[in-house]
Design an enzyme around this catalytic site. Structure first.
Site, PDB file in Angstrom:
ATOM      1  N   LYS A 207       0.858  -1.196   0.000  1.00 27.86           N
ATOM      2  CA  LYS A 207       0.000   0.000   0.000  1.00 27.86           C
ATOM      3  C   LYS A 207       0.891   1.242   0.000  1.00 27.86           C
ATOM      4  O   LYS A 207       1.888   1.293   0.728  1.00 27.86           O
ATOM      5  CB  LYS A 207      -0.919   0.000   1.226  1.00 27.86           C
ATOM      6  N   GLU A 241     -12.417  -2.911   9.956  1.00 27.25           N
ATOM      7  CA  GLU A 241     -13.215  -3.185   8.756  1.00 27.25           C
ATOM      8  C   GLU A 241     -14.690  -3.144   9.127  1.00 27.25           C
ATOM      9  O   GLU A 241     -15.061  -3.548  10.235  1.00 27.25           O
ATOM     10  CB  GLU A 241     -12.889  -4.578   8.211  1.00 27.25           C
ATOM     11  N   HIS A 265      -0.542  -8.109   9.040  1.00 28.66           N
ATOM     12  CA  HIS A 265      -0.700  -6.713   8.623  1.00 28.66           C
ATOM     13  C   HIS A 265      -0.369  -5.716   9.742  1.00 28.66           C
ATOM     14  O   HIS A 265       0.401  -4.785   9.546  1.00 28.66           O
ATOM     15  CB  HIS A 265      -2.127  -6.448   8.127  1.00 28.66           C
TER      16      HIS A 265
HETATM   17  C1  BG6 Z   1      -6.770  -9.973   4.125  1.00 30.55           C
HETATM   18  C2  BG6 Z   1      -7.642 -10.662   5.122  1.00 30.55           C
HETATM   19  O1  BG6 Z   1      -5.430 -10.324   4.319  1.00 30.55           O
HETATM   20  O2  BG6 Z   1      -6.890  -8.569   4.300  1.00 30.55           O
HETATM   21  C3  BG6 Z   1      -9.076 -10.203   4.998  1.00 30.55           C
HETATM   22  O3  BG6 Z   1      -7.566 -12.054   4.893  1.00 30.55           O
HETATM   23  C4  BG6 Z   1      -9.168  -8.702   5.074  1.00 30.55           C
HETATM   24  O4  BG6 Z   1      -9.872 -10.786   6.020  1.00 30.55           O
HETATM   25  C5  BG6 Z   1      -8.210  -8.073   4.100  1.00 30.55           C
HETATM   26  O5  BG6 Z   1     -10.502  -8.322   4.774  1.00 30.55           O
HETATM   27  C6  BG6 Z   1      -8.148  -6.584   4.290  1.00 30.55           C
HETATM   28  O6  BG6 Z   1      -7.377  -6.024   3.263  1.00 30.55           O
HETATM   29  P1  BG6 Z   1      -7.617  -4.521   2.797  1.00 30.55           P
HETATM   30  O7  BG6 Z   1      -6.544  -4.290   1.789  1.00 30.55           O
HETATM   31  O8  BG6 Z   1      -8.993  -4.475   2.237  1.00 30.55           O
HETATM   32  O9  BG6 Z   1      -7.480  -3.686   4.028  1.00 30.55           O
END
Ligand code: BG6
Ligand code: NDP
Length: 517
Positions: A207, A241, A265
């Site tokens: 990102k 989320e 992450h």
């Molecule tokens: C993924 C997870 O690695 O990342 C998902 O498995 C999650 O559960 C996603 O929704 C979130 O990614 P982003 O880029 O939408 O923040």
């Protein structure tokens, strides 16, 4: 016509001459899957629009079910039409599609890999030159190991090993499910590949805002002197989320927020926020610093009193004005599930820079809104001049790096309200990607696919890094597994998480920010 300098986003100008990949065949394992369709194929398309694919580029989809090349190409076209950030330009896409093939085989069947090898050799023969092969493992983790072993035993891993056309392998997350399985996966990889051939992916590292973290920290002299225990009160990392588990209940039951988001992450965000300056931008120099940082994190208090971790599941609630079911009523989820959809942690980094500064991290599904941010909260000045709370509404200076959406950085300051007496209020200074650079910046998977083709591992995770992260997380998971549902908190879908997560901060007289710009 392929993209020219003038058509390109400023981000891309002057890029290709430094970033040329050799002739490449990408083999995607799990080519009929969700990630391939939503992210990988659109990323390949956008790289082709930007003229960043090598002129001799081939794509082979690998999967268990039989599919004709033409059907695969149609599925790819549909995914570009549905998910690409840019509209489909037929002339560009047809060139990619013309070199796309489908290969049906079993992930654990050695014979399938022999046929795959012959197919790749056939491409080289027709082309009259060697190509590097990039194996992208985009399957559920249960088949990572057989794929890696078969790449080794078939000789595919060793093709052109000592030339510029050495094979590479990209491995999706989650990398293992605990420390032991991650170590085992690393052992399998080491038997078949050199580390320089291996790309453990965490798409958060692709990102833009995450890459910008190092620039913001080390290319601006005003922040780094303050970035330590003398000036920083606490750091809060939020990856929230609003979506639920959707159709991924089966996967999520085995994973939960800790394995799905925190171990990878959010730990990556933490490492980049807190690590020491690397000696150079060389991938190893950056990854060395990240590992050092992870190793400096103290083991967490997992006791029943004042534990450093909180887990919770979402209950029925309202998200975006719509009623949504609780986690245990989602498809593929057990009614008595002990899987967390939310986790919060309080971490202590025991090094010279951060001693005594709490780092808080939280991530969850079905929270109030989608927002990922890193908030560095600075200490308050002594309350000598502005202590009258009636007149002086003061906030802690906070630097908020907003990873998504509405990418940018906000600085929270205190300011005098214009008028005939001295009153104050907090104000915000904003830098927004959208207004400075435009909104159509490359997606994480574009950058990461290009980097892996070029062989740049800076934004990928090294084996010891993933183990250092699991070393912290594994004991938490073991503890939770031994508790079953005991200690599982609940939060209403559409809220900011459970009350217990608030309590995690109260001991230090802190509270979670209301995340967002
Ligand atoms: C993924 C997870 O690695 O990342 C998902 O498995 C999650 O559960 C996603 O929704 C979130 O990614 P982003 O880029 O939408 O923040
Ligand atoms: P899918 O569940 O869609 O599976 C991908 C493909 O793998 C399927 O199309 C299927 O292909 C094959 N497959 C499915 N189940 C099995 C099984 N039990 N045994 C063998 N093969 C199977 O996965 P995703 O595409 O969602 O994810 C792929 C990888 O990427 C995972 O490791 C995931 O954690 C990771 N990831 C996914 C993200 C996403 O948003 N989807 C985001 C970040 C990472 P076929 O039947 O044709 O062989």
């Amino acid at each position: 016509m392929l993209g020219t300098e003038t058509q390109r986003h400023p981000f891309l100008q002057g890029l290709s001459k430094h970033r040329g990949a050799p002739p490449t065949a990408i083999v995607i394992f799990g080519a009929s899957g969700d990630l391939t369709s939503r992210k990988l194929v659109p990323a390949i398309y956008n790289l082709s629009v930007d003229n960043l694919l090598p002129p001799d580029f081939f794509l082979i989809g690998f999967g268990r079910k039989e599919m004709a090349d033409e059907a695969f190409r149609e599925a790819m076209t549909e995914s570009v039409e549905t998910y690409s950030r840019r509209e489909l330009q037929k002339d560009i896409w047809e060139r990619v599609c013309g070199n796309a093939f489908y290969h049906a085989g079993g992930y654990d069947q050695p014979g399938s890999y022999q046929v795959l090898r012959e197919r790749i050799e056939g491409i080289e023969k027709d082309l009259g030159r060697e190509v590097q092969t990039l194996f992208y493992i985009s399957t559920p983790p249960s088949v990572f190991q057989p794929i890696l072993e078969n790449l080794g035993s078939s000789g595919l891993a060793r093709r052109h090993r000592h030339s510029g056309f050495a094979s590479k392998v990209v491995i999706e997350k989650p990398f293992g499910s605990d420390l032991e399985s991650a170590r085992e996966l690393n052992r399998v990889i080491t038997r078949q590949f050199d580390e320089r051939q291996v790309f453990r992916i965490d798409h958060y590292l692709g990102k833009e805002t995450v890459q910008d973290l190092l620039v913001q920290r080390f290319a601006n002299s005003i922040f780094e002197p303050l970035w330590n225990r003398r000036y920083v009160e606490c750091v809060q990392i939020t990856v929230a989320e609003d979506i639920g588990v959707g159709s991924r209940g089966g996967y999520y039951e085995q994973s939960g927020a800790m394995r799905d988001m925190i171990q990878n992450h959010t730990m990556q965000l933490l490492s980049l926020t807190a690590m020491e300056p690397p000696v150079s931008l060389d991938p190893e120099a950056i990854r060395d610093e990240k590992v050092k940082l992870l190793k400096a994190i103290q083991p967490l208090n997992l006791g029943e009193k004042d534990a450093d971790v909180v887990r919770a599941q979402y209950a029925e609630g309202l998200v975006g004005g719509k009623k949504v079911p609780g986690y245990t009523h989602e498809d593929g989820v057990a009614a008595d599930s002990a899987t967390e959809t939310y986790a919060a942690l309080r971490l202590t980094i025991n090094n010279w820079r951060w001693s005594g500064v709490p780092f808080y991290m939280r991530s969850g599904k079905r929270l109030a809104r989608r927002v990922s941010e890193i908030a560095v909260q600075f200490k308050r000045p002594p309350g000598i001049l502005f202590s009258d709370a009636e007149r002086f509404d003061l906030a802690s200076n906070t630097m908020v790096i907003q990873i998504q959406p509405d990418e940018g950085t906000t600085l929270l300051l205190n300011s005098k309200i214009p008028g005939l007496e001295t009153r104050t209020q907090p104000v915000k200074m904003h830098f927004r990607y959208r207004t400075t650079y435009g909104s159509n910046t490359p997606e994480a998977y574009e950058r990461l696919l290009l980097d892996s083709m070029v062989g740049d591992s800076t934004l990928f995770i090294r084996g010891d890094e993933t183990e250092a992260s699991w070393k912290l997380i594994s004991p938490i998971l073991e503890r939770w597994e031994s508790f079953g549902r005991q200690g599982m908190e609940s939060y209403v879908a559409g809220s900011w998480g459970p009350l217990a997560a608030e309590r995690l901060l109260w001991n230090n007289r802190h509270e979670w920010r209301r995340a967002g710009p």
